[in-house]
Design a protein around this motif. Structure first.
Motif, PDB file in Angstrom:
ATOM      1  N   GLU A 102      21.113 -32.261 -22.473  1.00 21.79           N
ATOM      2  CA  GLU A 102      19.975 -31.730 -21.738  1.00 21.79           C
ATOM      3  C   GLU A 102      18.768 -32.663 -21.798  1.00 21.79           C
ATOM      4  O   GLU A 102      18.510 -33.311 -22.820  1.00 21.79           O
ATOM      5  N   VAL A 103      18.032 -32.687 -20.691  1.00 19.92           N
ATOM      6  CA  VAL A 103      16.742 -33.367 -20.632  1.00 19.92           C
ATOM      7  C   VAL A 103      15.713 -32.352 -20.150  1.00 19.92           C
ATOM      8  O   VAL A 103      15.840 -31.786 -19.064  1.00 19.92           O
ATOM      9  N   ILE A 104      14.713 -32.104 -20.976  1.00 17.77           N
ATOM     10  CA  ILE A 104      13.639 -31.167 -20.658  1.00 17.77           C
ATOM     11  C   ILE A 104      12.517 -31.923 -19.962  1.00 17.77           C
ATOM     12  O   ILE A 104      12.142 -33.021 -20.390  1.00 17.77           O
ATOM     13  N   PHE A 105      11.979 -31.353 -18.880  1.00 14.06           N
ATOM     14  CA  PHE A 105      10.873 -32.019 -18.179  1.00 14.06           C
ATOM     15  C   PHE A 105      10.019 -30.977 -17.469  1.00 14.06           C
ATOM     16  O   PHE A 105      10.461 -29.837 -17.248  1.00 14.06           O
ATOM     17  N   PRO A 106       8.785 -31.342 -17.113  1.00 15.32           N
ATOM     18  CA  PRO A 106       7.873 -30.367 -16.502  1.00 15.32           C
ATOM     19  C   PRO A 106       8.282 -29.991 -15.086  1.00 15.32           C
ATOM     20  O   PRO A 106       8.807 -30.798 -14.332  1.00 15.32           O
ATOM     21  N   ASP A 107       8.018 -28.716 -14.755  1.00 11.53           N
ATOM     22  CA  ASP A 107       8.284 -28.184 -13.415  1.00 11.53           C
ATOM     23  C   ASP A 107       7.075 -27.340 -13.003  1.00 11.53           C
ATOM     24  O   ASP A 107       6.835 -26.301 -13.604  1.00 11.53           O
ATOM     25  N   PRO A 108       6.294 -27.774 -11.988  1.00 12.27           N
ATOM     26  CA  PRO A 108       6.548 -28.928 -11.128  1.00 12.27           C
ATOM     27  C   PRO A 108       6.340 -30.259 -11.861  1.00 12.27           C
ATOM     28  O   PRO A 108       5.471 -30.370 -12.710  1.00 12.27           O
ATOM     29  N   GLY A 109       7.169 -31.233 -11.479  1.00 13.81           N
ATOM     30  CA  GLY A 109       7.101 -32.552 -12.095  1.00 13.81           C
ATOM     31  C   GLY A 109       7.601 -33.608 -11.140  1.00 13.81           C
ATOM     32  O   GLY A 109       8.134 -33.307 -10.067  1.00 13.81           O
ATOM     33  N   PHE A 110       7.468 -34.851 -11.530  1.00 12.75           N
ATOM     34  CA  PHE A 110       7.874 -35.977 -10.698  1.00 12.75           C
ATOM     35  C   PHE A 110       9.352 -35.861 -10.342  1.00 12.75           C
ATOM     36  O   PHE A 110      10.183 -35.553 -11.196  1.00 12.75           O
ATOM     37  N   PHE A 151      13.034 -35.045 -24.076  1.00 14.03           N
ATOM     38  CA  PHE A 151      12.102 -34.338 -23.218  1.00 14.03           C
ATOM     39  C   PHE A 151      11.111 -35.349 -22.650  1.00 14.03           C
ATOM     40  O   PHE A 151      10.785 -36.344 -23.291  1.00 14.03           O
ATOM     41  N   VAL A 152      10.678 -35.080 -21.428  1.00 13.99           N
ATOM     42  CA  VAL A 152       9.786 -35.988 -20.710  1.00 13.99           C
ATOM     43  C   VAL A 152       8.404 -35.359 -20.620  1.00 13.99           C
ATOM     44  O   VAL A 152       8.266 -34.179 -20.285  1.00 13.99           O
ATOM     45  N   ILE A 153       7.382 -36.143 -20.931  1.00 12.38           N
ATOM     46  CA  ILE A 153       6.008 -35.721 -20.693  1.00 12.38           C
ATOM     47  C   ILE A 153       5.358 -36.744 -19.767  1.00 12.38           C
ATOM     48  O   ILE A 153       5.743 -37.915 -19.742  1.00 12.38           O
ATOM     49  N   ASN A 154       4.395 -36.296 -18.994  1.00 14.77           N
ATOM     50  CA  ASN A 154       3.777 -37.155 -17.977  1.00 14.77           C
ATOM     51  C   ASN A 154       2.290 -36.832 -17.926  1.00 14.77           C
ATOM     52  O   ASN A 154       1.905 -35.751 -17.494  1.00 14.77           O
TER      53      ASN A 154
END
Length: 363
Positions: A102-110, A151-154
């Motif tokens: 799994e890869v966790i990322f923001p939604d909405p996100g890039f 996990f991705v942060i932006n």
């Protein structure tokens, strides 16, 4: 996988439309960066492959930037110059995500977070945002399972313009350390901050579980040059280098010399660009508020993300203004729209008048 929702909107727009969908600065590349490429071309230095990681001089300039901006001592050997921030993100995910992880990322996100996770044969795990459109570290921590690879942060963020606090960044670093998962920090907009300053989780991590990505694209208005980088521990860099080596060999040599000049030369143009973006941000916020739309105040990048009524995006597009529906950036983006203010003030004023009329029409 499907074509990006952003691309679909562009293809549906008329030739004379005012484009508030573009994610690139409308400023010229700094003259000293252009000269760096020109001199390298004319002298023949740009004719051959560089090192897979990039020229030593560019990697030294990138390392010096992290010392200057964050007080971090980065070994130039722990940097890979990439074909834009997009490739930096790609090689990071490809090198660290096993099939099904799994890869966790923001939604909405890039949009690339979901797509590149799938390309790596991973499992996308989008998570929702706070009311101010920042990512809550507690939400990330709750989403972590035994199958989580990263996990991705932006921050500053695309599409929201939100900027994470120093406290949030400290928490993201702690989560990466304590849960032994990779924190991928997308910092492509790091210098476009209007209040306060950008913080990187690299500053706070006690392990090597943070990888930072950035680029010249936004800071120096060099989107077409395709020059980014990834910074990480040497063991992670060597792992990512295998993907980069076979997929790219090296970043474009002329672009590397331009980037070196951009990073080591005068920075006044960056400051002037950020000041202009802040003025435009204020103009856009006033216009959207006057139209009766609710919009969280973006603290960085060059995007605003108002809440919009049903049919709003279509009405605005029909009237000749390109905006991107929020659901192009994930399920939680539904009911929002992304507007880029990387365009001239007069065009923005005209677009805001059209938006006001369109908003009245759908209410």
């Amino acid at each position: 996988m499907s074509i990006s929702g952003i691309r679909k909107v562009f293809e549906a727009a008329g030739e004379d439309a005012i484009n508030l969908g573009l994610g690139q600065p409308d400023f010229p590349t700094p003259a000293h960066a252009r000269r760096g490429a020109i001199e390298a071309i004319e002298s023949g230095r740009a004719d051959a492959y560089t090192s897979n990681k990039g020229t030593p001089q560019l990697r030294e300039a990138i390392a010096a930037k992290y010392d200057r901006d964050y007080g971090l001592e980065i070994d130039p050997d722990d940097v890979i110059a990439t074909a834009g921030g997009s490739e930096a993100l790609h090689i990071t995910l490809q090198a660290h995500v096993d099939p099904g992880e799994e890869v966790i990322f923001p939604d909405p996100g890039f949009v690339s977070y979901d797509a590149l996770t799938r390309i790596a044969d991973g499992t996308p795990k989008p998570v929702g945002l706070r009311e101010d459109l920042t990512l809550d570290p507690a939400t990330v921590e709750e989403a972590i399972t035994d199958e989580t690879a990263a996990f991705v942060i932006n921050s500053p963020a695309n599409p929201t313009g939100a900027v994470q606090s120093e406290a949030d960044m400290r928490e993201f670093a702690r989560i990466a350390d304590e849960h032994d998962v990779l924190c991928i920090s997308d910092e492509v907009y790091e210098h476009i901050v209007f209040n306060g300053e950008h913080h990187s989780p690299l500053q706070f991590a006690e392990t090597d579980n943070v990888v930072a990505l950035s680029a010249c694209s936004k800071t120096y208005s060099m989107t077409g040059w395709r020059l980014g980088w990834v910074v990480a521990s040497n063991r992670r860099i060597e792992r990512m280098l295998r993907v980069h080596q076979y997929g790219q060999a090296c970043a474009s040599a002329p672009a590397q010399y331009a980037a070196e000049a951009a990073l080591t030369g005068p920075q006044e143009q960056v400051e002037e660009m950020v000041e202009t973006f802040e003025q435009r941000r204020d103009l856009v916020l006033d216009g959207l508020t006057d139209a009766g739309l609710e919009v969280p105040t973006p603290e960085g990048a060059f995007y605003a993300m108002p809440k919009v009524p049903e049919g709003w995006c279509e009405e605005v597009l029909d009237r000749g203004v390109v905006v991107v529906p929020g659901d192009a950036f994930g399920e939680h983006g539904a009911g929002y729209a992304r507007l880029s203010y990387a365009t001239g003030t007069e065009e923005l004023k005209e677009a805001l008048e059209i938006i006001d009329d369109a908003t009245r029409a759908v209410r």
